[in-house]
Design an enzyme around this catalytic site. Structure first.
Site, short mmCIF file in Angstrom:
data_model
loop_
_atom_site.label_atom_id
_atom_site.label_comp_id
_atom_site.label_asym_id
_atom_site.label_seq_id
_atom_site.Cartn_x
_atom_site.Cartn_y
_atom_site.Cartn_z
N ASP A 1 2.69 -9.15 1.88
CA ASP A 1 3.59 -8.37 1.67
C ASP A 1 4.94 -8.71 2.41
O ASP A 1 4.97 -9.86 2.99
CB ASP A 1 3.20 -7.05 1.50
CG ASP A 1 3.78 -6.12 0.50
OD1 ASP A 1 5.04 -6.06 0.34
OD2 ASP A 1 3.26 -5.71 -0.43
N HIS B 1 8.53 -2.06 1.58
CA HIS B 1 7.34 -2.27 0.53
C HIS B 1 5.90 -2.44 1.11
O HIS B 1 4.99 -1.54 0.89
CB HIS B 1 7.61 -3.49 -0.21
CG HIS B 1 6.74 -3.37 -1.57
ND1 HIS B 1 5.62 -4.43 -1.58
CD2 HIS B 1 7.01 -3.01 -2.70
CE1 HIS B 1 5.16 -4.27 -2.77
NE2 HIS B 1 5.76 -3.33 -3.33
N SER C 1 2.39 -2.08 -7.66
CA SER C 1 2.20 -2.36 -6.27
C SER C 1 1.43 -1.18 -5.59
O SER C 1 0.77 -1.34 -4.41
CB SER C 1 3.52 -2.69 -5.60
OG SER C 1 3.86 -3.90 -5.87
#
Length: 862
Positions: free
Chosen positions: A322, A368, A547
């Site tokens: 990520d 994220h 996600s």
């Protein structure tokens, strides 16, 4: 590659008895062509239909929008045009020409619908504008697209089978092209209707050398490959960069120059395959931060799972591929709710050992990777909240950089690093979470994932947030669990991708819904950071996206792996397909796969020890037709350590013949369609039932069709063009010669004429030279063909166009192409297809600049 096509430069005219032409010639001569330099036939994809009042129809003198209903067959892919007003397209631009357009607010159809059948409406706008369209089925509230390439979907959930009035209405301000489809088979349902435009890194390519290639490190080999090595990604796979000489020739490094360089690499004898270094992106739309209860843990039955596995996946390494993890500026520790579980990772974006998320100047600092990691394994410390596998190790691997984007080369390199733990060492991770995607199918990526699976690793990926069925990789890879997202009521989230490739669903949230009626938006809350007093501090945030769904699955797999260390992908797959990991309805669905994740069931199944056996079919759904696949080989894979006994085909539909082979593994079935047993143009559905081990059963869904619509197919009036092989400075491909063709008996015929050297030169006259041969509709009348929502054919195959060289002295008349509304995809089945950055179609010739010959519209060759 080139197709050599030539024509005679004999005088193309002979003297006739009467009449005159519109080309300015006189003398009572009837003009007859002696020879065509180029002619052929264009077939039409099955089920293709055209709206009865596109701009082709509305431009006719006295024409007005159709008042009645257009009757459609049981399966169709229809393209159309709707406009809320009349007007003129903007001044000449890349996306359109200055043309008038007409009013046509809505189109009305009569469609046969049966219970469970689905219609999909895709809006494409026009001239670069996004337009919202509305789909209304008689007796039901309308559903609306959101513009651009978005979709609206209607599913008939009642048993009231019959013909329904269906209306497509423009609720925007400008015209729009659209595609309305209803098909029984999976091929057209999962087709894409836009040209592939995956982003890639300019000046880079991923090259796999043939086994017979010379030593890749040698200077001579580098020269032969017209590239310089950047870094090795595998045994025979390298990331390569354009050499300085090519860069100098390319000038400003346009994407087209990179693609041209890649094509030249593919010509090299020692190269097995070359693909661009595609860019990927995180799979998360940003939601507003709201403090709420973590409803998503209760939905997956987390509290029960934690009683079964009280250590929370201790000892299992979960790699989070990520954006990296948040660490406060100047601090040595990670986010305090993660730090205790973090082990040494790596940064493949900056190529160092510090996978810190530096934040982003694009779209705000979402952090994220930190959010994803928190759902997997934030610690239990009476602060914040715990992750699904709160005792597992987090291995941060940074592969996404600015704006949550990254390259496929970094992803391949990172997975290879995880798989190859070192000389004689096991892989660095047991579970790999990839909350990223948007890639096409890349052979090198498939290979490195397969290598990991062979070493016992498990891969999970987010399905994507495009609200469509087009496959997104790596989620759609055969060795990866693809996870769609649901809201608080277990309904598919509004943004989530779907399709036959989805494996299971998990909570991903939906900021626009409070589906569980708890008074708060359905967001997924996890670790993040927030701006406080001028700097970012550890915090928590609510987000939505696939996600957010994927890490729920990765966390559950970590708890399963803690109880059964040798748990393999085959074991997980068998448990999934037998309903042991989810709230399973008994049948795979395109939206939820095998159901919504149930952590308690999954951890319980793993802790009890799985022996099987379980049979799984590949493909999982068989789709047959007399115009597509009539014979399908089905492979039955055995999962588990126990043996399969007494296997046999118990039943199958009367319109199939099934031959079985259970003599050795993998077991196989040969499924043969019997078209004579089917009703014409009606999709038949049934199951092949395989019994084994006394009381176990495998059902393989089958769809069969006898298609008789060949002569009824119509993709609209086609413009057939010979265009230059290079675009102009604005990136537009211009036509050098043009004819039009109308459908007759389900196909088009066309022919060009030789340039006689006299002025004015007619539209259909062609001179010697290099061209692309293309054809398509101009549904919205903006002066371009082959745009999204318009039919398109390229010679010899769409997406793999070849240069046609027209030479004097010869002629060819047997060229064949196929037109349709779908577009090629980049996949293992079509490895030579490349992206088309900013491709907007082919521009028609300005009819005012040349004479229009009488035979420019050709219905059939005699």
């Amino acid at each position: 590659m080139r197709a050599l096509i030539a024509f005679f430069l004999l005088s193309p005219w002979t003297v006739g008895l009467t009449g005159c032409s519109d080309s300015g010639r006189s003398g009572g001569e009837e003009l007859e062509r002696l020879s065509s330099p180029l002619s052929g036939v264009i077939a039409i994809e099955a089920n293709s239909r055209i709206d009865q009042d596109t701009m082709d129809q509305l431009r006719r003198e006295g024409a007005s929008p159709a008042a009645g209903e257009q009757k459609l067959p049981a399966s169709f892919v229809l393209a159309g045009y709707v406009s809320p007003n009349a007007g003129t397209y903007p001044a000449p631009a890349r996306a359109c020409q200055t043309q008038d357009y007409e009013f046509d607010l809505s189109d009305t159809f009569l469609v046969p619908l049966a219970a469970g059948e689905t219609m999909v409406l895709k809006s494409f706008g026009t001239c670069g504008a996004n337009v919202a369209l509305e789909l209304q089925v008689e007796g039901y509230p309308p559903v609306r697209t959101t513009g651009g390439d978005e979709t609206a979907q209607f599913r008939l959930n009642t048993e009231q089978t019959g013909e329904y009035q269906v209306v497509v209405r423009n609720v925007g301000n400008v015209p729009s092209r659209y595609v309305l489809l209803k098909t029984a088979g999976t091929a057209q349902q999962n087709a894409t209707y836009v040209w592939p435009d995956h982003r890639f890194v300019e000046g880079e390519a991923i090259v796999t050398l043939a086994e017979s290639a010379s030593e890749p490190g040698s200077a001579s080999h580098m020269s032969a490959q017209r590239s310089a090595a950047a870094r090795m990604l595998g045994e025979r796979t390298w990331l390569r960069t354009m050499p300085n000489s090519a860069r100098a020739m390319a000038g400003d490094q346009r994407p087209q120059d990179t693609l041209a360089w890649i094509r030249s690499l593919r010509e090299q004898p020692d190269v097995e395959s070359v693909v661009p270094n595609y860019q990927m992106r995180s799979q998360s739309p940003v939601g507003e931060p709201l403090y709420s209860k973590q409803w998503h843990y209760g939905m997956i039955n987390g509290p029960v799972a934690w009683q079964i596995e009280p250590r929370g996946g201790a000892g299992v390494n979960v790699a989070v591929l990520d954006t990296g993890l948040f660490r406060k500026q100047g601090a040595s520790n990670w986010h305090p709710d993660l730090d205790r579980n973090v082990v040494t990772g790596r940064d493949f974006v900056d190529n160092d050992n510090d996978p810190r998320d530096p934040g982003s100047s694009v779209g705000g600092n979402v952090y994220h990777g930190t959010h994803v990691a928190g759902t997997i394994a934030s610690v239990i410390d009476n602060k914040g909240s715990g992750g699904v596998a709160f005792g597992a190790n987090l291995l941060p691997v940074r592969v996404l950089g600015e704006g949550g984007t990254g390259s496929s080369a970094d992803l391949i390199d990172a997975i290879a690093w995880l798989v190859n733990g070192g000389s004689g060492q096991p892989p660095r991770a047991h579970i790999v979470n990839m909350s990223l995607g948007g890639l096409p199918e890349i052979p090198q990526l498939e290979s490195v994932i397969a290598a990991g699976v062979n070493k016992g690793m498990l891969f999970v990926a987010a399905a994507g947030n495009g609200a469509g069925s087009v496959k997104s990789y790596p989620a759609a890879s055969r060795n990866v669990l693809a996870v769609s997202a649901v809201d608080g009521a277990r309904n598919l989230a509004s943004y989530s991708n779907y399709g036959s490739w989805i494996d299971l669903a998990a909570p991903g949230g939906d900021a626009g819904r409070d589906a569980n009626n708890d008074g708060e938006a359905d967001l997924i809350w996890s670790t993040s950071a927030a701006l406080k007093s001028g700097q970012y501090e550890p915090d928590y945030r609510g987000l939505q996206g696939t996600s957010m769904a994927a890490p729920h699955v990765s966390g559950v797999l970590a708890m399963m792996k803690a109880g059964t260390s040798d748990l393999s992908y085959g074991d997980v797959r068998a448990l999934l397909e037998s309903g042991e990991l989810t709230e399973y309805s008994g049948r795979h669905s395109d939206q939820l796969g095998y159901g919504v994740l149930d952590a308690a069931k999954a951890v319980s199944a793993a802790s009890q020890g799985f022996t099987g056996p379980v049979l799984s079919a590949s493909p999982a759904v068989v789709s047959l037709s007399n115009e597509g696949v009539e014979v399908q080989a089905v492979e039955l894979n055995v999962y588990g350590s126990a043996s399969v006994t007494g296997a046999s085909v118990d039943s199958s539909p009367a319109w199939l013949r099934v031959t079985e082979d259970f003599s050795r593994e993998p077991f196989t079935l040969e499924v043969i369609l019997l078209p004579g047993q089917l009703a014409p143009d009606v999709a038949a559905r049934g199951d092949i039932v395989v019994n084994y081990n006394m009381n176990k059963q495998l059902r393989i869904p089958v769809i069969g069709q006898l298609i008789t619509d060949e002569k009824a197919r119509n993709a609209g009036k086609h413009f057939v063009l010979l265009v230059g092989t290079e675009p102009n400075e604005q990136g537009v491909y211009l036509a050098e010669a043009q004819v039009t063709a109308t459908v007759q008996d389900g196909e088009y015929s066309f022919q060009f004429e030789a340039d006689d050297g006299e002025e004015p030169r007619e539209l259909n006259e062609v001179a010697p030279g290099d061209y692309y041969l293309v054809a398509g509709t101009d549904i919205d009348g903006d002066g371009f063909i082959c745009q999204s929502g318009e039919a398109c054919a390229e010679y010899p195959v769409s997406g793999l166009r070849e240069v046609v060289t027209v030479q004097s002295g010869q002629s060819i008349s047997d060229l064949r192409m196929t037109t349709g509304f779908s577009r090629p995809t980049i996949s293992a089945a079509s490895p030579d297809v490349l992206p088309r950055p900013a491709f907007k179609g082919y521009r028609l010739m300005n009819t005012s600049s040349r004479a229009v010959p009488m035979n420019s519209t050709i219905k059939a060759l005699q």
